[in-house]
Enzyme design. Structure first.
Site, PDB file in Angstrom:
ATOM      1  N   VAL A 146     -52.886 -59.408 -61.145  1.00  0.00           N
ATOM      2  CA  VAL A 146     -52.492 -58.018 -61.355  1.00  0.00           C
ATOM      3  C   VAL A 146     -52.880 -57.165 -60.148  1.00  0.00           C
ATOM      4  O   VAL A 146     -52.115 -56.303 -59.710  1.00  0.00           O
ATOM      5  CB  VAL A 146     -53.133 -57.461 -62.644  1.00  0.00           C
ATOM      6  N   GLU A 147     -54.062 -57.405 -59.595  1.00  0.00           N
ATOM      7  CA  GLU A 147     -54.558 -56.572 -58.507  1.00  0.00           C
ATOM      8  C   GLU A 147     -53.767 -56.745 -57.207  1.00  0.00           C
ATOM      9  O   GLU A 147     -53.364 -55.761 -56.583  1.00  0.00           O
ATOM     10  CB  GLU A 147     -56.041 -56.870 -58.248  1.00  0.00           C
ATOM     11  N   THR A 148     -53.553 -57.983 -56.790  1.00  0.00           N
ATOM     12  CA  THR A 148     -52.956 -58.199 -55.456  1.00  0.00           C
ATOM     13  C   THR A 148     -51.905 -59.292 -55.428  1.00  0.00           C
ATOM     14  O   THR A 148     -51.574 -59.792 -54.357  1.00  0.00           O
ATOM     15  CB  THR A 148     -54.038 -58.552 -54.423  1.00  0.00           C
ATOM     16  N   ILE A 153     -56.685 -61.156 -63.427  1.00  0.00           N
ATOM     17  CA  ILE A 153     -57.114 -59.951 -62.710  1.00  0.00           C
ATOM     18  C   ILE A 153     -56.655 -60.011 -61.259  1.00  0.00           C
ATOM     19  O   ILE A 153     -56.114 -59.034 -60.715  1.00  0.00           O
ATOM     20  CB  ILE A 153     -58.640 -59.777 -62.814  1.00  0.00           C
ATOM     21  N   TYR A 195     -53.830 -51.528 -68.604  1.00  0.00           N
ATOM     22  CA  TYR A 195     -54.304 -52.509 -67.629  1.00  0.00           C
ATOM     23  C   TYR A 195     -54.991 -53.673 -68.328  1.00  0.00           C
ATOM     24  O   TYR A 195     -54.676 -54.847 -68.080  1.00  0.00           O
ATOM     25  CB  TYR A 195     -55.259 -51.848 -66.646  1.00  0.00           C
TER      26      TYR A 195
END
Length: 334
Positions: free
Chosen positions: A130-132, A127, A315
């Site tokens: 993927v996010e940052t 997570i 996602y």
């Protein structure tokens, strides 16, 4: 020579025949400062009444808030690439190598989060990846400006962003933050795991126990907060996330309805000619068949939990796939 002379005589006539250039359109009027807008004044009055904010302080604050140019355009969903391209953006060698490095650097925090929240480390790392990109791309916009712009200049989701702006001001007061210092995404998401202010207040964890929740500067806090978020949304320890699926009969496609909510027993999907890989240990669990281009998967409860982070089957599937790739590489010792 005569040709050049003729051209010289005609040129002025052509020039005079051209219509006069129209004056440049006047620039649009500058937006009214937030502090002068009736809707902002009503918002301030509401915060004073319900949360005991000092009106004078909020008036001074909104006098300094600046609208963010272009943020509404960024809110318009871009056309999503096909599944294969989308997956390749996140499940690739660079993202895997970065995840393994992040895992190694923060292995104690990840092991502790796995023990306390029941969420395997690979999904927390995925997570964040993927996010940052493991904290490399946390956003450059002032959170107060982004949230105010969307709260007061984006009618389509004004109510949601007013709520997040309220949460941000409460967060800043509770944590002693400089309202103007914190930066995040164009939508106001904060830190390594990109929590909206409301999620940060509800699920943020001071995992490094230094007295403050810092999702930008503390990977430990980010790790603990992601684990806490997933647990509070119903993560089931020890259960699978997703299966690869092969739809062998046309009747199986009726189970693809665009939903991400597991509601069909696996044994029913199997009876409809849908093969699952690997084979499930129990066929009593509920699943949801999702179509990803020409590929199909069956998501379980923990798949649905990941969609609480971002309500998209694409996602949740890339998080699951990146997590699986990280775990496999970790087991292999590479």
């Amino acid at each position: 020579m005569r040709r050049f002379l003729l051209a010289a005589l005609i040129a002025p006539l052509i020039a005079h025949a051209q219509p006069a250039a129209e004056p440049a359109p006047a620039p649009p009027p500058a937006p009214q400062p937030y502090g002068q807008r009736p809707q902002v004044q009503a918002f301030i009055a509401d915060l004073v009444q319900r949360h005991g904010f000092a009106e004078q302080e909020l008036q001074a604050l909104f006098a300094k808030v600046q609208p963010v140019d272009g943020v509404m355009q960024l809110m318009v969903p871009a056309e999503r690439p096909p599944w294969e391209q989308y997956r390749a953006m996140f499940v690739n060698e660079a993202r895997i190598e970065g995840g393994l490095a992040f895992w190694k650097a923060h292995r104690r925090s990840l092991a502790r989060a796995q023990r306390e929240y029941g969420v395997p480390a690979q999904y927390i790392v995925a997570i964040i990846g993927v996010e940052t990109y493991y904290g490399k791309n946390m956003g450059r916009w002032r959170v107060i400006d982004a949230l105010s712009t969307l709260a007061f200049d984006y009618p389509a989701r004004s109510a949601f962003f007013k709520g997040e702006l309220e949460q941000y001001l409460l967060l800043a007061r509770e944590e002693g933050l400089d309202v103007f210092a914190l930066r995040g995404s164009f939508a106001g998401a904060i830190g390594i795991p990109q929590f909206m202010p409301g999620s940060l207040r509800r699920y943020g964890v001071d995992f490094d126990k230094n007295g403050t929740i810092d999702l930008r500067g503390s990977p430990a806090d980010a790790i603990g907060s992601v684990g806490n978020f997933l647990k509070n949304h119903g993560w089931r320890k020890g259960e699978a996330v997703i299966y690869r699926a092969k739809v062998k009969r046309e009747e199986g496609l009726k189970y693809v309805d665009g939903s991400v909510t597991p509601k069909v027993p696996l044994k029913e999907l199997l009876s409809a000619g849908i093969e699952l890989h690997p084979k499930p240990r129990s066929t009593d669990a509920l699943g949801v068949l999702v179509a990803l281009g020409d590929e199909h998967r069956v998501g379980l409860n923990n798949f649905w939990v990941i969609t609480r982070y971002n309500r998209s089957a694409f996602y949740a599937t890339v998080v699951a796939d990146l997590g699986a790739a990280l775990a496999a590489r970790q087991r292999a010792g590479k």
